[in-house]
Design a protein around this motif. Structure first.
Motif, PDB file in Angstrom:
ATOM      1  N   MET A 198       5.583 -15.117  -3.374  1.00  0.00           N
ATOM      2  CA  MET A 198       4.228 -15.620  -3.191  1.00  0.00           C
ATOM      3  C   MET A 198       3.617 -14.927  -1.984  1.00  0.00           C
ATOM      4  O   MET A 198       4.316 -14.517  -1.060  1.00  0.00           O
ATOM      5  CB  MET A 198       4.255 -17.132  -2.985  1.00  0.00           C
ATOM      6  CG  MET A 198       4.698 -17.867  -4.237  1.00  0.00           C
ATOM      7  SD  MET A 198       4.683 -19.640  -4.044  1.00  0.00           S
ATOM      8  CE  MET A 198       6.211 -19.909  -3.183  1.00  0.00           C
ATOM      9  N   VAL A 199       2.303 -14.761  -2.019  1.00  0.00           N
ATOM     10  CA  VAL A 199       1.634 -14.093  -0.905  1.00  0.00           C
ATOM     11  C   VAL A 199       1.211 -15.119   0.138  1.00  0.00           C
ATOM     12  O   VAL A 199       0.975 -16.288  -0.171  1.00  0.00           O
ATOM     13  CB  VAL A 199       0.422 -13.257  -1.365  1.00  0.00           C
ATOM     14  CG1 VAL A 199       0.844 -12.218  -2.379  1.00  0.00           C
ATOM     15  CG2 VAL A 199      -0.678 -14.118  -1.931  1.00  0.00           C
ATOM     16  N   ARG A 200       1.127 -14.667   1.366  1.00  0.00           N
ATOM     17  CA  ARG A 200       0.669 -15.474   2.489  1.00  0.00           C
ATOM     18  C   ARG A 200      -0.370 -14.678   3.256  1.00  0.00           C
ATOM     19  O   ARG A 200      -0.285 -13.449   3.362  1.00  0.00           O
ATOM     20  CB  ARG A 200       1.822 -15.811   3.447  1.00  0.00           C
ATOM     21  CG  ARG A 200       2.873 -16.715   2.848  1.00  0.00           C
ATOM     22  CD  ARG A 200       2.380 -18.145   2.823  1.00  0.00           C
ATOM     23  NE  ARG A 200       3.401 -19.048   2.342  1.00  0.00           N
ATOM     24  CZ  ARG A 200       3.323 -19.731   1.210  1.00  0.00           C
ATOM     25  NH1 ARG A 200       2.291 -19.571   0.427  1.00  0.00           N
ATOM     26  NH2 ARG A 200       4.262 -20.558   0.859  1.00  0.00           N
ATOM     27  N   ILE A 257     -10.893 -15.974  -0.093  1.00  0.00           N
ATOM     28  CA  ILE A 257      -9.780 -16.865  -0.442  1.00  0.00           C
ATOM     29  C   ILE A 257      -8.627 -16.618   0.519  1.00  0.00           C
ATOM     30  O   ILE A 257      -8.326 -15.479   0.868  1.00  0.00           O
ATOM     31  CB  ILE A 257      -9.289 -16.611  -1.884  1.00  0.00           C
ATOM     32  CG1 ILE A 257     -10.386 -16.911  -2.890  1.00  0.00           C
ATOM     33  CG2 ILE A 257      -8.052 -17.437  -2.199  1.00  0.00           C
ATOM     34  CD1 ILE A 257     -10.018 -16.565  -4.317  1.00  0.00           C
ATOM     35  N   LYS A 258      -7.963 -17.704   0.920  1.00  0.00           N
ATOM     36  CA  LYS A 258      -6.725 -17.615   1.691  1.00  0.00           C
ATOM     37  C   LYS A 258      -5.652 -18.368   0.919  1.00  0.00           C
ATOM     38  O   LYS A 258      -5.867 -19.505   0.492  1.00  0.00           O
ATOM     39  CB  LYS A 258      -6.884 -18.256   3.077  1.00  0.00           C
ATOM     40  CG  LYS A 258      -7.651 -17.436   4.061  1.00  0.00           C
ATOM     41  CD  LYS A 258      -7.603 -18.090   5.424  1.00  0.00           C
ATOM     42  CE  LYS A 258      -8.370 -17.289   6.447  1.00  0.00           C
ATOM     43  NZ  LYS A 258      -8.298 -17.903   7.781  1.00  0.00           N
ATOM     44  N   TYR A 259      -4.501 -17.713   0.710  1.00  0.00           N
ATOM     45  CA  TYR A 259      -3.374 -18.349   0.045  1.00  0.00           C
ATOM     46  C   TYR A 259      -2.291 -18.654   1.049  1.00  0.00           C
ATOM     47  O   TYR A 259      -2.101 -17.900   1.987  1.00  0.00           O
ATOM     48  CB  TYR A 259      -2.806 -17.439  -1.047  1.00  0.00           C
ATOM     49  CG  TYR A 259      -3.680 -17.352  -2.264  1.00  0.00           C
ATOM     50  CD1 TYR A 259      -3.715 -18.384  -3.189  1.00  0.00           C
ATOM     51  CD2 TYR A 259      -4.492 -16.249  -2.477  1.00  0.00           C
ATOM     52  CE1 TYR A 259      -4.530 -18.308  -4.306  1.00  0.00           C
ATOM     53  CE2 TYR A 259      -5.306 -16.163  -3.591  1.00  0.00           C
ATOM     54  CZ  TYR A 259      -5.319 -17.204  -4.500  1.00  0.00           C
ATOM     55  OH  TYR A 259      -6.130 -17.143  -5.610  1.00  0.00           O
ATOM     56  N   VAL A 297      -1.967 -24.271  -4.453  1.00  0.00           N
ATOM     57  CA  VAL A 297      -2.184 -23.109  -5.317  1.00  0.00           C
ATOM     58  C   VAL A 297      -1.652 -21.884  -4.586  1.00  0.00           C
ATOM     59  O   VAL A 297      -2.037 -21.615  -3.450  1.00  0.00           O
ATOM     60  CB  VAL A 297      -3.688 -22.922  -5.639  1.00  0.00           C
ATOM     61  CG1 VAL A 297      -3.898 -21.697  -6.508  1.00  0.00           C
ATOM     62  CG2 VAL A 297      -4.251 -24.174  -6.294  1.00  0.00           C
ATOM     63  N   ASN A 298      -0.746 -21.168  -5.242  1.00  0.00           N
ATOM     64  CA  ASN A 298      -0.176 -19.944  -4.689  1.00  0.00           C
ATOM     65  C   ASN A 298      -0.519 -18.772  -5.584  1.00  0.00           C
ATOM     66  O   ASN A 298      -0.920 -18.946  -6.730  1.00  0.00           O
ATOM     67  CB  ASN A 298       1.349 -20.068  -4.569  1.00  0.00           C
ATOM     68  CG  ASN A 298       1.747 -20.992  -3.454  1.00  0.00           C
ATOM     69  OD1 ASN A 298       1.543 -20.683  -2.298  1.00  0.00           O
ATOM     70  ND2 ASN A 298       2.308 -22.140  -3.802  1.00  0.00           N
TER      71      ASN A 298
END
Length: 66
Positions: free
Chosen positions: A24-26, A54-56, A13-14
């Motif tokens: 996309m975020v990191r 949450i961590k993406y 999940v991004n």
């Protein structure tokens, strides 16, 4: 209560950037243990994001029939 099992598959999940709408975020730092806030940035434009608890990217599981 007895355990119940079912087959699942994993999915990545991004989160798409709110700034440019393409990247996309990191995760870019550590989660604050008191607030749960975690800094993230877009890999394309660098726009900053903060998420709570949450961590993406992240891994989720979905049923095979979903």
């Amino acid at each position: 209560m007895p355990e119940v099992t079912r087959p699942v598959r994993s999915v990545e999940v991004n989160y798409l950037c709110d700034g440019c709408g393409h990247g996309m975020v990191r995760c870019t730092g550590e989660m604050n243990p008191q607030t749960g806030e975690t800094p993230h940035a877009c890999v394309i434009c660098g726009f900053g994001h903060t998420f709570k608890w949450i961590k993406y990217p992240k891994i989720d599981f979905v049923g095979l029939d979903e």
